[in-house]
Scaffold this motif. Structure first.
Motif, short mmCIF file in Angstrom:
data_model
loop_
_atom_site.label_atom_id
_atom_site.label_comp_id
_atom_site.label_asym_id
_atom_site.label_seq_id
_atom_site.Cartn_x
_atom_site.Cartn_y
_atom_site.Cartn_z
N LYS A 188 0.85 -1.18 0.00
CA LYS A 188 0.00 0.00 0.00
C LYS A 188 0.89 1.24 0.00
CE LYS A 188 -3.80 2.13 2.39
NZ LYS A 188 -4.71 2.05 3.52
N VAL A 189 0.55 2.20 -0.82
CA VAL A 189 1.33 3.43 -0.93
C VAL A 189 0.52 4.56 -0.29
CG1 VAL A 189 2.43 5.06 -2.50
CG2 VAL A 189 2.40 2.62 -3.05
N GLY B 270 -1.49 1.56 -4.62
CA GLY B 270 -0.75 0.39 -4.18
C GLY B 270 -0.04 -0.29 -5.33
N VAL B 271 0.81 -1.25 -4.97
CA VAL B 271 1.60 -1.97 -5.96
C VAL B 271 1.59 -3.45 -5.59
CG1 VAL B 271 3.92 -2.29 -6.89
CG2 VAL B 271 3.11 0.00 -6.39
N VAL C 33 7.54 5.47 -9.42
CA VAL C 33 6.52 5.54 -10.46
C VAL C 33 6.48 6.99 -10.92
CG1 VAL C 33 4.08 5.24 -10.99
CG2 VAL C 33 5.19 3.73 -9.33
N PHE C 34 6.69 7.21 -12.23
CA PHE C 34 6.77 8.60 -12.69
C PHE C 34 6.27 8.73 -14.13
CE2 PHE C 34 10.59 6.81 -14.44
CZ PHE C 34 10.87 7.55 -15.57
N GLY D 293 10.60 -2.56 4.30
CA GLY D 293 10.17 -1.70 5.39
C GLY D 293 8.95 -0.87 5.05
N GLY D 294 8.41 -1.06 3.85
CA GLY D 294 7.21 -0.36 3.49
C GLY D 294 6.00 -1.02 4.13
#
Length: 157
Positions: free
Chosen positions: A48-49, A65-66, A134-135, A151-152
């Motif tokens: 989750k971002v 999320g990724v 992501v860009f 650690g995310g």
């Protein structure tokens, strides 16, 4: 006469309430988008971002999320705008922690009254990535979201 007006009032209330529910319920995030997200959460491959939204050509875009496992990477984006078509970027790229830039293989999206969602699939991807960015950059506009696989926050719900 009074009974007829009362029935008309209740009928209109039910119709207007039903129409309002048709607009509100799809915008709620009560359910996962698809089975892949549910499975990735169970196996610990969903990241989750929690990043703030960024403005890209007047649209507020964020990475939700990724999903990352050894053979593919799926990036989930969303945008909240009212009646803006299209509200997601047409293209995104990934920059790995080793400096490799990846282009997506396929994408899909859906649009509702207040929110657009999309996913971009990158396949194949390098193994043992620890972080990505992501860009996208186009015509002087850009956005960039860092995502850490170490650690995310992993959502195991």
């Amino acid at each position: 006469m009074r009974k007829s007006l009362r029935r008309i009032e209740w009928t209109l209330l039910i119709i207007i309430g039903g129409i309002a529910l048709m607009f509100v319920i799809p915008g709620l995030d009560l359910f996962d988008r698809d089975q892949a997200v549910s499975e990735a959460k169970k196996t610990g491959h969903y990241y989750k971002v929690d990043a703030d939204t960024q403005t890209y050509f007047g649209k507020k875009v964020r990475v939700d999320g990724v999903i990352y496992d050894e053979d593919k990477l799926v990036v989930y984006l969303s945008s909240k705008n009212l009646f803006v078509v299209p509200s997601l970027p047409n293209n995104i790229q990934i920059k790995t922690d080793s400096g490799l830039v990846l282009d997506y293989k396929s994408s899909s999206g859906s649009m509702r009254l207040f929110k657009s969602r999309g996913d971009f699939i990158f396949d194949p991807v390098p193994e043992d990535m620890k972080a990505i960015t992501v860009f996208n950059e186009a015509y002087g506009q850009s956005f960039s979201f860092p995502v850490s696989f170490e650690g995310g926050e992993i959502a195991n719900e």
